[in-house]
Design a protein around this motif. Sequence first.
Motif: not given
Length: 530
Positions: A429, A440, A443
């Motif tokens: 991630t 974030p 991914k």
Amino acid sequence: MKAFADLFQTLDETSKTTLKINALAHYFKHADDKDRIWTIALFSGRRPKRAVTTAQLRAWAAERSGIEPWLFEECYPIVGDLAETISLVLPDASETSQASLTDWLKALAALASEPEEARKTFVLDAWDCLDGTERFLFNKLITGGFRVGVSQKLMTRALAAASGKDEAELAHRLMGDWTPLTTSYHALIEADDPASARSRPYPFYLASGLEGAAHDLGPVVDWHAEWKWDGIRGQVILRAGEVFVWSRGEELVSERFPEFNRLLDVLPEGTVLDGEILGWQDARPMPFAALQKRIGRKSVPTKLLREIPVVIYAYDLLEWRGEDIRAQPFEQRRAALVRALADLPETAPVHLSPEIKASDWNALAKSRSTARENSAEGLMLKRRTSPYLAGRKRGDWWKWKLDPLTIDAVMIYAQSGHGRRANLFTDYTFAVWSGNDLVPFTKAYSGLSDAEFGQITAWVRKNTLQRFGPVRAVAPEHVFEIAFEGIQASTRHKSGVALRFPRMLRWRRDKPVQEANTLDDLKEMLNLYG
């Protein structure tokens, strides 16, 4: 089941194409008709729907093997495959099953409607009467995860060798909306079935990515160039007073695109168009994210039909007035397509994909550089003399895509991979800066070498800050260049953006974490390309 398990074992133990074809052909010659049709279904991606959750299987396997659930969960990431983990921890079978592949798959198909206790009893009884390979395959089938290193094309070649049928004809027969529950081997492979043929699409011709310089392809005049659209590849079929719409994944999606029924009024019987289904508004393609709202629906509400109308941008004509014209050179098919669409009303949900003309490769490269401004991903190059083939045949059709968008991001979480990479941390991630915080945003799990994955794995084990099940939070010390094909706004992600096809382009060991990109950089990209 034993014959199918033996076939699987043979296929799994060799990487040689000839041996795989021989093994499959032998199986197709000698297996029962019912097992043959189910085998064809499995090898063409028609797997039974999952009837039992993986959580239930893990719990039942731990219970039957007499081990604690936590110990099973520790074994799973080490083995890297749930079906194999279950097979390894279970005690040896106490009985022997004589049931065929068809018997097991029919039972699995009926299992979804049973209560949980009945499903549990069925699974435990199956584990008790199947040997190692059979049990592994049963686990794969019940989880819907059956895969083996055999392409549909290779399977079709073996089927041609066994049946004496032409490979191209078989590839066409295997297309469409059939299932082993309603179709026999004879009806699919041997008999003429006008009802099935009426809706059947042609095998799609797939382009390869252009790896070298475009000018190495020869004179530019030998090539037809057009935009590579970012939509859903599909075939629209007009036969017997009906319209059938097929996606490249061999899914019948007619109900999701009722607009195409209007084509019955403007195109003749026996027309098959190949093209890109696009959301269409204000005389230009809509972002793919808009089209996604219609993809997952069996039926589309009126509001969505109004907000996200669609067209097919046609770039090939495969059948005209009932005649299969795929063998004609592309240039002739294109001319026929131009004539077919010439006098259609502006309201018809079909447009001709325009040709991008250029005097030389440099001029074509300049056109390619404007692809994103034209809602495209790059250019398609098609040799003017090429027939319409089946599958990915290199040489005549090429994707000349734009270089991907990129951004430098910080790895903040890591998770183990699967299969041969089960002992490596390969799924990461990534985050970008928002002030002093790392947010974030995506991914990624591909793009690095095995050696690099090994180095990162060793580092993760020494620098884990926290564990959340299989996920490890790690010290924010490494920067990676993330490549992606598109960006769109997203309310589901904390960052407010979602990337299309993200992957790791390279490990930026030369770049300090403080110099990674920011959330503002992502939002600027969203404004430009979203």
